[in-house]
Design a protein around this motif. Structure first.
Motif, short mmCIF file in Angstrom:
data_model
loop_
_atom_site.label_atom_id
_atom_site.label_comp_id
_atom_site.label_asym_id
_atom_site.label_seq_id
_atom_site.Cartn_x
_atom_site.Cartn_y
_atom_site.Cartn_z
N LEU A 74 0.86 -1.18 0.00
CA LEU A 74 0.00 0.00 0.00
C LEU A 74 0.90 1.23 0.00
O LEU A 74 1.68 1.42 0.93
CB LEU A 74 -0.90 0.01 1.24
CG LEU A 74 -1.69 -1.27 1.55
CD1 LEU A 74 -2.52 -1.08 2.81
CD2 LEU A 74 -2.58 -1.65 0.38
N CYS A 75 0.80 2.06 -1.03
CA CYS A 75 1.73 3.16 -1.22
C CYS A 75 0.98 4.45 -1.52
O CYS A 75 0.10 4.48 -2.40
CB CYS A 75 2.70 2.84 -2.37
SG CYS A 75 3.91 4.15 -2.72
N ALA A 76 1.29 5.51 -0.79
CA ALA A 76 0.69 6.83 -1.00
C ALA A 76 1.78 7.81 -1.42
O ALA A 76 2.82 7.90 -0.75
CB ALA A 76 0.01 7.32 0.27
N VAL A 77 1.56 8.54 -2.51
CA VAL A 77 2.59 9.38 -3.11
C VAL A 77 2.14 10.84 -3.13
O VAL A 77 1.01 11.14 -3.53
CB VAL A 77 2.91 8.93 -4.55
CG1 VAL A 77 4.10 9.71 -5.10
CG2 VAL A 77 3.18 7.43 -4.60
N ASP A 78 3.03 11.73 -2.72
CA ASP A 78 2.77 13.16 -2.85
C ASP A 78 2.92 13.53 -4.32
O ASP A 78 4.02 13.87 -4.80
CB ASP A 78 3.75 13.96 -1.99
CG ASP A 78 3.48 13.83 -0.50
OD1 ASP A 78 2.33 13.57 -0.14
OD2 ASP A 78 4.43 13.99 0.30
N ALA A 79 1.83 13.45 -5.06
CA ALA A 79 1.80 13.76 -6.49
C ALA A 79 0.39 14.19 -6.83
O ALA A 79 -0.56 13.78 -6.16
CB ALA A 79 2.19 12.53 -7.33
N ILE A 80 0.24 14.99 -7.89
CA ILE A 80 -1.11 15.36 -8.29
C ILE A 80 -1.81 14.18 -8.94
O ILE A 80 -3.02 13.99 -8.77
CB ILE A 80 -1.12 16.58 -9.24
CG1 ILE A 80 -2.57 17.02 -9.51
CG2 ILE A 80 -0.35 16.33 -10.52
CD1 ILE A 80 -2.69 18.32 -10.27
N GLY A 81 -1.05 13.32 -9.64
CA GLY A 81 -1.66 12.15 -10.25
C GLY A 81 -0.62 11.25 -10.89
O GLY A 81 0.38 11.72 -11.43
N ILE A 82 -0.87 9.94 -10.81
CA ILE A 82 -0.03 8.93 -11.46
C ILE A 82 -0.96 8.12 -12.35
O ILE A 82 -1.82 7.39 -11.85
CB ILE A 82 0.68 8.03 -10.44
CG1 ILE A 82 1.58 8.86 -9.52
CG2 ILE A 82 1.49 6.95 -11.15
CD1 ILE A 82 2.19 8.07 -8.38
N GLY A 83 -0.81 8.25 -13.66
CA GLY A 83 -1.80 7.66 -14.54
C GLY A 83 -1.25 6.77 -15.62
O GLY A 83 -0.06 6.83 -15.97
N ASN A 84 -2.15 5.95 -16.17
CA ASN A 84 -1.87 5.16 -17.36
C ASN A 84 -0.59 4.33 -17.19
O ASN A 84 -0.46 3.57 -16.25
CB ASN A 84 -1.82 6.08 -18.58
CG ASN A 84 -3.14 6.78 -18.83
OD1 ASN A 84 -4.20 6.16 -18.79
ND2 ASN A 84 -3.11 8.09 -19.07
N GLU A 85 0.36 4.49 -18.09
CA GLU A 85 1.59 3.70 -18.02
C GLU A 85 2.39 4.01 -16.75
O GLU A 85 3.09 3.16 -16.22
CB GLU A 85 2.46 3.94 -19.25
CG GLU A 85 3.66 3.02 -19.33
CD GLU A 85 4.53 3.31 -20.55
OE1 GLU A 85 5.77 3.29 -20.40
OE2 GLU A 85 3.98 3.56 -21.63
#
Length: 460
Positions: A74-85
């Motif tokens: 279970l991983c939470a990332v400080d990013a606006i979004g991680i998408g697709n590839e």
């Protein structure tokens, strides 16, 4: 003749790591917390501008759970979004590091608006158009993944035993409010964004929200090892100038780390697509720590009020439903390609078109996203894609009234906003072609999957 059943080098690596992990756990439930700095460098792109200042570092943090099943991440990332590839690659590489499969890896963004976007396919399209590094930095994204994978490998050498599970809940006061204010005709008459100075937006009721923060705490005897916190709101106070920071939710998270030395606090954003702090936030800088203190107070109360129960390996169950989301009818691949190639368009317009084109190509070919659920004792943690409406979270809780249901959204960022079916006829930003890349019947698809996952507990 080559053996038809020869194991690939990647599969062999996963098998070796998995076997070594299994020899460690010996039937117990164990945990590996990880916390990795993923702060971009100055000049690298974050949501709406190049990074001009590092106000706070950014992190990717989470836990690896080791049981009689294959490892779960279970991983939470400080990013606006991680998408697709980008989403696929994060899960694949973290899975390899832990000796598990990508379907057992949940990666979620917190959706801060002064943090990076990661999508390698979109990044390559823009690089080919001479726009490399303006909106996406693929080298940065890969470096983040490598760092987190390395942190997981290192942590696996010293897993900690989990003897008890703590489940807590507390109300968050004066943070969340619904963004969509409806008129008498049932249409959106006013959007209440992350900040508001108009009296009408401030004075209107909170609307439909989930006011509670829920927490899951892993204990080794009397020692809390890691706390997973779940709450639903857009996490913005003010943003957009390239001042990199983890926003008020990150401030609350870090304060709890200071209050509990040696315990890793992780924050996951829930179904916050139509939820923000606009009723209680005027966008002035001094409101950021105020909002942070309100979140932190709920985190503390949830921790202090938690109910602890003994737990072991047999209490962990991971369920996956591979799901194809319906493609929005407004997506026109030829039109999107023309925008990407049109040098008269702004880099932001071309980047948005490239991102939507990548999603269209994947979804129209039947690409499936893993919708997953972790069952632990009386708690169930759902992992879903996109900017999900709060109604999905509330529906999930209704479906399992005897359980504590936590929900993490902002998994695969590719679909954009995932609204309720009725919202597509109500107007407003979230359901517009600019924002949502799925068809209205997505609600029926997801609710069916959510119900199936919640009904898959051992006692059912």
């Amino acid at each position: 003749m080559q053996c038809r059943h020869r194991i690939s080098s990647t599969s062999l690596l996963i098998l070796i790591v998995s076997l070594s992990v299994r020899s460690l756990i010996a039937g117990d439930l164990q945990i590996v917390p990880f916390n990795q700095d993923v702060t971009p460098e100055l000049g690298q792109p974050v949501a709406y501008a190049p990074a001009r200042k590092i106000v706070t570092p950014l992190y990717a943090r989470g836990v690896v759970l080791l049981s009689d099943e294959a490892p779960v991440i279970l991983c939470a990332v400080d990013a606006i979004g991680i998408g697709n590839e980008g989403y696929d690659t994060w899960r694949k590489k973290l899975a390899e590091a832990a000796g598990t499969t990508p379907e057992r890896v949940a990666v979620h963004s917190l959706h801060q608006h002064d943090a990076p976007r990661i999508d390698f396919a979109t990044g390559r399209i823009l690089e080919n158009e001479g726009l490399g590094g303006l909106k996406y930095d693929n080298a940065y994204g890969l470096q983040c993944i490598q760092k987190v994978a390395s942190a997981i490998r290192k942590g696996l050498k010293q897993p900690q035993r989990v003897t008890h599970l703590g489940i807590g809940k507390a109300k968050v006061n004066k943070v969340a409010s619904n963004r969509r204010l409806l008129g008498d005709d049932g249409k959106v008459r006013l959007m209440r964004w992350s900040k508001s100075k108009a009296s009408e937006a401030i004075n209107a009721p909170e609307g439909v929200i989930d006011p509670y923060l829920r927490s899951i705490c892993f204990w080794n005897g009397e020692k809390p090892i890691a706390v997973l916190n779940y709450y639903a709101t857009h996490p913005q106070s003010y943003y957009g100038q390239g001042d990199v920071n983890y926003e008020f939710v990150g401030m609350a998270r870090e304060s709890r780390n200071q209050a509990l030395p040696g315990t890793l606090n992780v924050y996951f954003n829930g179904a916050a697509g139509n939820i923000a702090a606009g009723k209680y936030n005027n966008g002035e800088p001094e409101m950021r720590p105020v909002l942070a203190q309100r979140i932190e107070k709920a985190m503390q109360q949830a921790f202090e009020s938690q109910q602890k129960v003994a737990v072991n390996s047999e209490d962990l169950h991971w369920k996956t439903e591979m799901t194809a989301l319906p493609v929005a009818a407004h997506l026109d691949p030829e039109q999107l390609k023309s925008i990407v190639e049109d040098t008269s368009k702004t880099p932001r317009e071309r980047a948005s078109a490239a991102f939507n084109l990548v999603w269209y190509q994947r979804a129209s070919q039947g690409h499936q996203i893993p919708i997953t659920c972790l069952h632990l004792k009386s708690a169930s943690i759902l992992h879903l894609p996109g900017e999900l409406f709060i109604e999905y979270q509330l529906k999930a809780q209704e479906l399992a009234p005897g359980r504590t249901v936590c929900l993490a959204a902002y998994g695969d960022y590719g679909p954009g906003y995932i609204c309720t079916e009725i919202a597509y006829s109500q107007g407003g930003y979230e359901s517009s072609p600019r924002a949502s890349q799925v068809a209205p019947h997505v609600e029926a698809v997801l609710n069916t999957v959510i119900e199936k996952l919640l009904k898959s507990t051992p006692e059912q």
